[in-house]
Design an enzyme around this catalytic site. Structure first.
Site, PDB file in Angstrom:
ATOM      1  CG  ASP A 234      -2.314   0.448   0.872  1.00 14.63           C
ATOM      2  OD1 ASP A 234      -2.088   1.732   0.477  1.00 14.63           O
ATOM      3  OD2 ASP A 234      -3.359   0.231   1.164  1.00 14.63           O
ATOM      4  CG  HIS A 297      -4.012   2.406  -2.090  1.00 17.46           C
ATOM      5  ND1 HIS A 297      -4.062   3.332  -0.781  1.00 17.46           N
ATOM      6  CD2 HIS A 297      -5.371   1.992  -2.280  1.00 17.46           C
ATOM      7  CE1 HIS A 297      -5.626   2.988  -0.917  1.00 17.46           C
ATOM      8  NE2 HIS A 297      -6.041   2.457  -2.078  1.00 17.46           N
ATOM      9  CD  GLU A 360      -9.750   4.076  -0.722  1.00 15.96           C
ATOM     10  OE1 GLU A 360     -10.718   4.030   0.464  1.00 15.96           O
ATOM     11  OE2 GLU A 360      -8.876   3.237  -0.404  1.00 15.96           O
TER      12      GLU A 360
END
Length: 801
Positions: A234, A297, A360
């Protein structure tokens, strides 16, 4: 209130317990569905509440509940002289037998030898055997019988034998006692409802040592969960050794936390450690599914190798939780880089599925990059969502060439789901519905219900986490198959999993607190047939599981049974108060008012307790067998403490909402104070505070790191004009734009991790009012937070309610 066989049950000639209903008549044996009709569920609940009941009439404490179970009167005694029998050469049976023996030593103190015996099928003590003709033909299914000849487990495959051994262990550990135990006569025919029964652990935000990962795998096995989704990369850390690209861990595995004295934080798993963990999981019939997040990420990877990023900049590994802007590039160099990474991932993880994230990925960098826009034009791609679909499909095709399958979060549906992809739905269940209707396999993992980083209760002694409370009951009542899917579409539902995101879970004990006992609820949701699950019956089986957790040293949460206390001064009697006690779930509450710990003989709570001040009240919840279900909670009540409002009494303001409970420092590894914060609005509402006699207000708070990646929400952060250099905490009455009652200047020293204690005078008022506290501190730099608000009387130095 007494439950016995004469009230709801009729004994048959064979001596089994028979529930008399129009559905089952008086036939024996009874099916588990019949056992859990209304009367039996009432019996289970009565037993939990502490009323007298017949232990033989309750469901054996197996979690998850078997698909089919018959219970008969009588039992078989297993003593320290017992033996576990397996046939010579039956490796699967021997493995299950040794696992059972190890669990019994650790939790019951029974050391039972495993003996290879050619005549093992003749029964006696415990027999575990492979049986190609077992009546349960489903994969992972098993048959378990206990009768006068002993305990027999047989199954067609190794996983079934293993799960049969887990159920046998639970039958052999019905309480906290040690040594010999009598196992009830039962017939179990059991198999799972879903093939994907998972748990995700995020180690990118906070690293979990290999030993702790193995502890979680052990617990998963004991709950018959079989997929460990390992979130390895991440923005905040790259945790997997990739030998071709060593800087991914040399640089990407470490970050510099906020705070003047903070030391670099991080860690990673060597390939040798990964192989060991994968083998450890496989021995427990758990598949490890790795996640390498892309195209978003990506900040930790880009920090190590800037050329695979978009901007050409060289960021640090992120210290900000949330959504960060860094994406992987879409040129062939980056695609090849990630293919090379996947080569090593596939060599380490034999799982069919490889998770590539896909969530995301805000497209700002792609939109701003002339090179990316040119690449889109050359490919004939119209927008950035379609570019992500192309990117994911490149990874899916590469995995498919190697016999693997891609799975990603539901954002991969945006721009068109790649043909090769399976979908994990986290933004509610709609992503799963959409994907299943398109013919893609799906796994349900919706927020907030199955996000175990959400708190389990609203008490102030809950540790850090997200503030959308998800209780044991909420998880248990989750239905994996959305009702809107047709039978054919529902075939694409592989199962479900819970997620443990670790932004706010800094230490292993916090991870365990988040996971247990909600893991029990999850396990039953994905294993047991939907029409067999009943929450009150589940609660009645839970105390025995708590005993097992104690023996295994698992730091489980007692939130469902923790006693909450609310005290209110008696009208007209300033030296007296009425105390209300409650728990999330029904249980017997016992209390004391003399400072002693409550026990099985303490008074039972039935209505608000009238007390004279000052007093120390302690309370705890208990089950029928005297088991204390939650640690005692103690509260000192006097003129001062009645005027204190902690996070239990905080609410979000109309212009925002309390989002997370965070520790004093974001990477603290030891227990630390926690604060409920509203990152967008920095506002707290205290509802219906009694202001009679109040002349002072005191606020205890702290400066926290503002380490939040808000992406598009950054513009929503509320700015308020300040009158002092560091801002102030403004306190308003009735509404956040109501009359200003107090203004408390914030201290100039705003280093993350520092606390403050502020006091101001309060204008005389009467009655109960909503009180609003908000911060005017600058919206850049440290974040101000409050932990406790005290309303007092300056003349007496005591607080008023």
């Amino acid at each position: 209130m007494t439950w016995s066989s004469s009230t709801a049950w009729k004994g048959s000639a064979r001596g089994c317990w028979v529930r008399k209903t129009r559905r089952s008549g008086t036939s024996c044996p009874m099916r588990s569905a019949d056992m859990r009709h209304d009367a039996v569920r009432g019996l289970a609940l009565a037993c939990l509440l502490g009323f007298a009941c017949s232990a033989q009439a309750t469901t054996p404490s197996i979690i998850p509940l078997p698909a089919r179970m018959t219970v008969e009167q009588g039992g078989y005694a297993i003593s320290a002289a017992a033996v576990i029998h397996v046939k010579p050469g039956d490796r699967a049976a021997a493995d299950a037998a040794h696992y059972l023996a190890d669990l019994l030593v650790r939790t019951r103190g029974l050391s039972l030898p495993v003996v290879e015996d050619a005549s093992a099928t003749s029964r006696g003590d415990i027999v575990i055997r492979s049986d190609p003709s077992a009546s349960v033909s489903q994969a992972e299914g098993y048959v378990l019988d206990v009768d006068a000849r002993g305990l027999d487990i047989h199954a067609r495959d190794a996983a079934g034998l293993f799960y049969g051994a887990v159920s046998a262990w639970q039958l052999l550990t019905p309480d906290a006692a040690k040594g010999a135990v009598t196992v009830p006569y039962v017939h179990v025919a059991d198999w799972p409802r879903f093939a994907w029964r998972g748990l995700m652990l995020d180690v990118a935000r906070h690293f979990e040592p290999p030993a702790e990962v193995k502890r979680m795998l052990d617990a998963m096995a004991q709950h018959k969960l079989n997929v460990f989704h390992w979130h390895l990369t991440d923005d905040q850390g790259w945790r997997l050794e990739i030998r071709r690209y060593p800087r991914l861990t040399q640089v990407g595995a470490w970050r510099q936390p906020p705070g003047a004295d903070a030391k670099p934080y991080g860690g990673y798993y060597t390939q040798a450690e990964v192989k060991d963990i994968v083998a450890y999981a496989a021995a427990r019939h758990i598949t490890v599914v790795p996640e390498i997040d892309m195209p978003g990420h990506a900040q930790a990877a880009v920090a190590a190798y800037p050329e695979i990023g978009v901007t050409g900049g060289h960021p640090a590994v992120s210290i900000d939780w949330g959504v960060n802007p860094y994406l992987f590039n879409v040129d062939e160099h980056t695609i090849t880089f990630l293919h090379n990474v996947l080569d090593e991932v596939m060599a380490l993880f034999p799982s069919t599925f490889i998770h590539v994230g896909g969530d995301e990925a805000i497209k700002d960098q792609w939109q701003a990059s002339a090179a990316v826009q040119a690449r889109m034009h050359a490919l004939g791609i119209k927008d950035e969502n379609m570019l992500q679909s192309w990117f994911i499909e490149r990874m899916g095709q590469y995995l498919a060439q190697h016999g693997r399958r891609l799975i990603g979060w539901d954002e991969i549906l945006e721009g068109g789901v790649p043909p090769s992809a399976s979908v994990m739905s986290w933004r509610g269940t709609q992503g799963a519905i959409d994907a299943a209707r398109l013919g893609h396999d799906v796994v349900l993992s919706p927020a907030p219900t199955l996000y175990f980083d959400n708190l389990q209760g609203a008490r102030d002694d809950e540790p850090s986490g997200r503030l959308s409370v998800q209780t044991l009951a909420t998880v248990y009542r989750f239905e994996t198959v959305p009702a809107s899917l047709s039978a054919e579409q529902a075939r694409h539902v592989l199962g479900a999993q819970a997620n443990i995101w670790a932004e706010y879970l800094n230490a292993p004990w916090q991870v365990e607190h988040a996971a247990f006992p909600r893991m029990d609820a999850l396990a039953e949701t994905v294993w047991t047939p939907a029409n067999e699950r009943h929450y009150d019956d589940f609660l009645a089986r839970l105390p025995a599981q708590f005993h097992r957790y104690d023996q295994l040293g698992i730091a489980y949460a007692d939130s469902a049974f923790a006693v909450g206390m609310q005290a209110q001064r008696s009208a007209g009697f300033p030296s007296k108060a009425a105390v209300t006690l409650d728990t999330q779930e029904p249980s017997t509450i016992r209390y004391t008012t003399d400072g002693s710990s409550p026990g099985p003989d303490s008074p039972i709570y039935s209505q608000p307790v009238d007390v004279a001040l000052p007093v120390t009240i302690s309370a705890a919840s208990f089950s029928a067998d005297g088991r204390q279900l939650a640690r005692a909670r103690t509260q000192r009540l006097d003129a001062r403490t009645l005027g204190v409002i902690d996070s239990t009494g905080f609410q979000g303001c109309p212009t925002g909402g309390l989002g997370v409970r965070v520790p004093l420092l974001p990477d603290a590894t030891v227990p630390a104070p926690v604060y409920d914060v509203d990152v967008i609005s920095s506002c707290w509402k205290l509802p219906q505070v009694s202001l009679d006699g109040v002349s002072t207000i005191t606020i205890d708070g702290a400066w926290l790191a503002r380490n939040y990646g808000l992406a598009g929400d950054a513009s929503k952060v509320v700015f308020r004009a300040a009158r002092t250099p560091a801002g102030e905490l403004e306190v308003h009455v009735d509404r956040c734009d109501g009359p200003l009652a107090a203004s408390l200047p914030l201290p100039m020293k705003a280093e993350p991790g520092t606390t403050f204690h502020l006091t101001a005078s309060w204008p005389a008022q009467t009655g109960r009012h909503d009180v609003c506290v908000f911060s005017t501190a600058p919206i850049h730099g440290s974040l101000s937070a409050i932990g406790r608000v005290s309303f007092g009387n300056a003349s007496s130095s005591g607080a008023m309610p």
